[in-house]
Write a protein that holds these residues in place. Structure first.
Motif, PDB file in Angstrom:
ATOM      1  N   ASP A   1       0.803  -1.228   0.000  1.00  0.00           N
ATOM      2  CA  ASP A   1       0.000   0.000   0.000  1.00  0.00           C
ATOM      3  C   ASP A   1       0.834   1.275   0.000  1.00  0.00           C
ATOM      4  OD1 ASP A   1       0.939   0.021   2.600  1.00  0.00           O
ATOM      5  OD2 ASP A   1      -1.027  -0.172   3.547  1.00  0.00           O
ATOM      6  N   SER A   2       2.157   1.134  -0.016  1.00  0.00           N
ATOM      7  CA  SER A   2       2.997   2.331  -0.079  1.00  0.00           C
ATOM      8  C   SER A   2       3.470   2.645  -1.503  1.00  0.00           C
ATOM      9  CB  SER A   2       4.216   2.175   0.840  1.00  0.00           C
ATOM     10  OG  SER A   2       5.099   1.188   0.334  1.00  0.00           O
ATOM     11  N   ILE A   3       3.089   1.815  -2.475  1.00  0.00           N
ATOM     12  CA  ILE A   3       3.471   2.076  -3.863  1.00  0.00           C
ATOM     13  C   ILE A   3       2.947   3.436  -4.296  1.00  0.00           C
ATOM     14  CG2 ILE A   3       3.043   1.423  -6.270  1.00  0.00           C
ATOM     15  CD1 ILE A   3       3.115  -1.478  -5.443  1.00  0.00           C
ATOM     16  N   ILE A   4       3.799   4.186  -4.996  1.00  0.00           N
ATOM     17  CA  ILE A   4       3.396   5.451  -5.607  1.00  0.00           C
ATOM     18  C   ILE A   4       3.402   5.264  -7.119  1.00  0.00           C
ATOM     19  CG2 ILE A   4       3.979   7.877  -5.951  1.00  0.00           C
ATOM     20  CD1 ILE A   4       5.239   7.855  -3.153  1.00  0.00           C
ATOM     21  N   TYR A   5       2.267   5.605  -7.746  1.00  0.00           N
ATOM     22  CA  TYR A   5       2.122   5.461  -9.188  1.00  0.00           C
ATOM     23  C   TYR A   5       2.310   6.807  -9.871  1.00  0.00           C
ATOM     24  CZ  TYR A   5      -0.141   0.927  -8.214  1.00  0.00           C
ATOM     25  OH  TYR A   5      -0.428  -0.346  -7.786  1.00  0.00           O
TER      26      TYR A   5
ATOM     27  N   ASN B   1      -8.403   7.704  -7.305  1.00  0.00           N
ATOM     28  CA  ASN B   1      -7.967   9.094  -7.191  1.00  0.00           C
ATOM     29  C   ASN B   1      -7.561   9.347  -5.743  1.00  0.00           C
ATOM     30  OD1 ASN B   1      -7.431  11.777  -7.617  1.00  0.00           O
ATOM     31  ND2 ASN B   1      -9.577  12.416  -7.527  1.00  0.00           N
ATOM     32  N   ASP B   2      -6.349   8.939  -5.411  1.00  0.00           N
ATOM     33  CA  ASP B   2      -5.867   9.175  -4.053  1.00  0.00           C
ATOM     34  C   ASP B   2      -4.421   9.634  -4.109  1.00  0.00           C
ATOM     35  OD1 ASP B   2      -4.101   6.895  -4.074  1.00  0.00           O
ATOM     36  OD2 ASP B   2      -5.790   5.604  -3.586  1.00  0.00           O
ATOM     37  N   LYS B   3      -3.839   9.885  -2.972  1.00  0.00           N
ATOM     38  CA  LYS B   3      -2.517  10.504  -2.889  1.00  0.00           C
ATOM     39  C   LYS B   3      -1.408   9.650  -3.497  1.00  0.00           C
ATOM     40  CE  LYS B   3      -1.725   8.817   1.833  1.00  0.00           C
ATOM     41  NZ  LYS B   3      -0.685   7.850   1.505  1.00  0.00           N
TER      42      LYS B   3
END
Length: 247
Positions: A73-77, A88-90
């Protein structure tokens, strides 16, 4: 370390971060390697994982990557704006040609702040190309930015494509020298297969040049190596998918 996945997809593991570019698919016969890939890159929580997609073509963006957030859940896309998804989230950053982003984040299991810098450039097809600065490395993934000179193109089509390609590369040239560049060496272009990569090198002169966009066809690889054997660049030969190609 650079790991070749398939086609135009790569994972780069740095000291504190992992970057995955343009995931398409994993060949069916690579089941063992697939398990190792997820453990080594996607599920890692001791490093920050970034997942990039340059555009929405199926061979550069697979919606299955969106499910990876349930594994980590810490992956950044970082996704091109032509990719439309129901999230649509951070953790989802959308970017388009001309954008310059500086993304602050905290390294996993620490309060140490770091930054990812992204310059988004155009394409000669769809979407974007990414220039990424992280851990003092400048990495460029071209996506579908290329001199797509097909053998049946008219002179006008050839000139328009070439002019657009060179114009974008000259914009990239304004930034610091590229350490690692991923660009197309696509055998479907026939006699013109090396034109794009040669122009790319002439303008940008990256330290390391990695071929991509050839699926299962490695027939252009030897010629690619031959063309750059007397040039001051490290060129990477790829002979199979799901393997480490550079330490």
């Amino acid at each position: 370390m650079i790991y070749y996945i398939y086609h135009s997809a790569f994972a780069i593991e740095l000291k504190e971060n992992i970057l995955i570019f343009d995931f398409y698919k994993i060949p069916k016969e690579k089941k063992i390697e697939e398990q190792e890939f997820f453990k080594r890159f996607v599920e890692r929580r001791d490093k920050q994982v970034f997942v990039f997609s340059t555009h929405s073509h199926a061979d550069h963006f697979n919606p299955k990557i969106l499910e990876w957030k349930y594994l980590n859940d810490s992956i950044i896309y970082i996704l091109s704006s032509d990719i439309k998804i129901p999230y649509n989230d951070k953790n989802f950053i959308f970017t388009r040609e001309g954008d310059t982003l500086e993304l602050p984040y905290k390294l996993p299991n620490s309060n140490i702040e770091s930054k990812l810098r992204i310059n988004t450039f155009g394409s000669t097809d769809l979407g974007s190309s990414f220039y990424v600065n992280i851990e003092n490395k400048n990495i460029f993934h071209a996506g579908d930015l290329h001199f797509w000179h097909w053998e049946d193109d008219s002179e006008i089509e050839e000139k328009e494509m070439k002019d657009k390609y060179i114009s974008i590369l000259k914009e990239v040239q304004k930034l610091e020298k590229i350490d690692i560049a991923f660009t197309a060496v696509d055998p479907r272009l026939g006699a013109n297969v090396y034109e794009g990569v040669e122009i790319f090198w002439d303008i940008l002169k990256p330290k390391v040049l990695v071929p991509m966009h050839f699926s299962d066809d490695y027939s252009a690889m030897k010629g690619f190596l031959e063309r750059f054997k007397n040039v001051d660049v490290e060129v990477i030969e790829i002979e199979d998918s799901m393997i480490k190609i550079m330490e």
